[in-house]
Scaffold this motif. Structure first.
Motif, short mmCIF file in Angstrom:
data_model
loop_
_atom_site.label_atom_id
_atom_site.label_comp_id
_atom_site.label_asym_id
_atom_site.label_seq_id
_atom_site.Cartn_x
_atom_site.Cartn_y
_atom_site.Cartn_z
N ARG A 1 57.26 61.06 35.45
CA ARG A 1 57.72 59.70 36.06
C ARG A 1 57.51 58.64 35.15
NH1 ARG A 1 53.80 60.41 41.37
NH2 ARG A 1 55.73 60.88 42.66
N ASN A 2 58.54 57.69 34.94
CA ASN A 2 58.26 56.34 34.17
C ASN A 2 57.35 55.61 35.03
OD1 ASN A 2 59.67 57.44 32.03
ND2 ASN A 2 61.60 56.58 32.57
N VAL A 3 56.31 55.11 34.74
CA VAL A 3 55.14 54.46 35.30
C VAL A 3 54.84 52.97 34.70
CG1 VAL A 3 54.49 56.24 36.38
CG2 VAL A 3 53.42 55.57 34.42
N ARG A 4 54.08 52.25 35.33
CA ARG A 4 53.72 51.08 34.73
C ARG A 4 52.31 51.25 34.91
NH1 ARG A 4 52.38 46.03 37.57
NH2 ARG A 4 53.33 47.29 39.46
N ILE A 5 51.38 50.91 33.81
CA ILE A 5 49.93 50.87 33.99
C ILE A 5 49.27 49.51 34.13
CG2 ILE A 5 47.92 51.53 32.46
CD1 ILE A 5 49.41 53.79 31.22
N GLU A 6 48.26 49.72 34.99
CA GLU A 6 47.33 48.40 35.31
C GLU A 6 45.92 48.63 34.98
OE1 GLU A 6 48.53 45.44 36.03
OE2 GLU A 6 50.51 46.05 36.00
N THR A 7 45.40 48.01 34.34
CA THR A 7 43.98 48.33 33.99
C THR A 7 43.00 47.25 34.73
OG1 THR A 7 43.99 46.78 32.10
CG2 THR A 7 44.63 49.11 31.44
N ILE A 8 42.02 47.86 34.98
CA ILE A 8 40.88 47.11 35.80
C ILE A 8 39.44 47.88 35.18
CG2 ILE A 8 39.73 46.75 37.97
CD1 ILE A 8 42.43 47.59 39.32
N GLY A 9 39.02 46.92 34.45
CA GLY A 9 37.69 47.30 33.56
C GLY A 9 38.25 48.56 32.64
N ASN A 10 37.23 49.72 32.75
CA ASN A 10 37.49 50.79 32.02
C ASN A 10 38.21 51.72 32.95
OD1 ASN A 10 35.73 51.50 33.89
ND2 ASN A 10 34.19 52.42 32.44
N THR A 11 38.92 51.41 33.88
CA THR A 11 39.97 52.34 34.44
C THR A 11 41.27 51.77 34.50
OG1 THR A 11 39.55 51.15 36.67
CG2 THR A 11 37.97 53.03 36.22
N PHE A 12 42.11 52.85 34.99
CA PHE A 12 43.68 52.46 34.92
C PHE A 12 44.27 52.96 36.29
CE2 PHE A 12 43.20 56.12 32.56
CZ PHE A 12 44.35 56.91 32.77
N LEU A 13 45.37 52.51 36.76
CA LEU A 13 46.20 52.93 37.53
C LEU A 13 47.92 53.09 37.29
CD1 LEU A 13 44.41 50.36 39.74
CD2 LEU A 13 44.82 52.81 40.81
N PHE A 14 48.57 53.88 37.75
CA PHE A 14 49.84 54.08 37.67
C PHE A 14 50.77 53.45 38.78
CE2 PHE A 14 48.32 58.21 35.61
CZ PHE A 14 48.40 57.69 34.24
N PHE A 15 51.52 52.81 38.51
CA PHE A 15 52.64 52.24 39.69
C PHE A 15 53.90 52.85 39.36
CE2 PHE A 15 48.84 49.45 39.62
CZ PHE A 15 48.60 49.23 40.94
N GLU A 16 54.55 53.20 40.41
CA GLU A 16 55.93 53.31 40.33
C GLU A 16 56.63 53.11 41.61
OE1 GLU A 16 58.87 57.30 39.62
OE2 GLU A 16 56.96 57.53 40.81
N ASN A 17 57.58 52.20 41.75
CA ASN A 17 58.24 51.60 42.98
C ASN A 17 57.14 51.52 43.99
OD1 ASN A 17 60.55 51.82 41.69
ND2 ASN A 17 61.03 53.99 42.34
N GLN A 18 57.01 52.28 45.12
CA GLN A 18 56.21 52.30 46.33
C GLN A 18 54.92 52.96 46.05
OE1 GLN A 18 56.53 49.82 48.63
NE2 GLN A 18 58.39 49.19 47.64
N TRP A 19 54.74 53.79 44.96
CA TRP A 19 53.79 54.68 44.83
C TRP A 19 52.65 54.11 43.89
CZ3 TRP A 19 52.42 57.30 40.25
CH2 TRP A 19 51.35 58.34 40.13
N ARG A 20 51.43 54.36 44.34
CA ARG A 20 50.22 53.91 43.33
C ARG A 20 49.36 55.23 43.34
NH1 ARG A 20 45.58 50.23 45.24
NH2 ARG A 20 45.16 51.92 46.45
N SER A 21 48.81 55.35 41.85
CA SER A 21 47.80 56.35 41.67
C SER A 21 46.66 56.25 41.95
CB SER A 21 48.02 56.97 40.14
OG SER A 21 47.48 56.18 39.68
N GLU A 22 45.69 57.09 42.07
CA GLU A 22 44.26 57.02 42.07
C GLU A 22 43.84 56.30 40.65
OE1 GLU A 22 41.68 60.61 41.66
OE2 GLU A 22 43.69 61.77 42.02
#
Length: 120
Positions: A19-40
């Motif tokens: 999956r081509n994703v976008r990464i968002e960082t929060i402190g020392n953690t990160f999440l993946f975003f793709e369309n309507q999906w968000r990872s843990e």
């Protein structure tokens, strides 16, 4: 993340789909975003560098969970500048494939010429 030179992709342990994703960082953690999906949320400290595969720097999870051995995060091109400080350092292998082959032949030579059947 905004870096035009890098494509970020993710492959989870459930399927082989990249999956081509976008990464968002929060402190020392990160999440993946793709369309309507968000990872843990994942911790940067759980990432290990797996090597350069097909022109992409590939990272894996080293969180002790055996159910996710195929989890991958890849950057085609260099990782974005915002993430370089948080990602594990790229450590080239100590020995390349050629180096391992030379060591293997040396060991075989030592065993062959050191065995008693040669000197009898």
């Amino acid at each position: 993340m905004s870096d035009n030179n890098s494509v970020v992709w993710h492959r989870d342990a459930k399927g082989a789909r990249k999956r081509n994703v976008r990464i968002e960082t929060i402190g020392n953690t990160f999440l993946f975003f793709e369309n309507q999906w968000r990872s843990e949320a994942y911790h940067f400290g759980d990432l290990v560098y797996r090597g350069l595969t097909g022109g992409a720097h590939v990272f894996g999870l080293d969180d002790g969970i055996k159910a996710r051995p195929h989890w991958q995060l890849g950057f085609t091109g260099d990782p974005p500048a915002e993430l370089r400080g948080a990602l594990p350092k790229y450590t080239p292998p100590m020995l390349s494939g050629v180096g391992m082959l030379i060591i293997a032949f040396l060991c075989l030579g030592i065993v062959y010429f050191g065995s008693p059947h040669i000197w009898v």
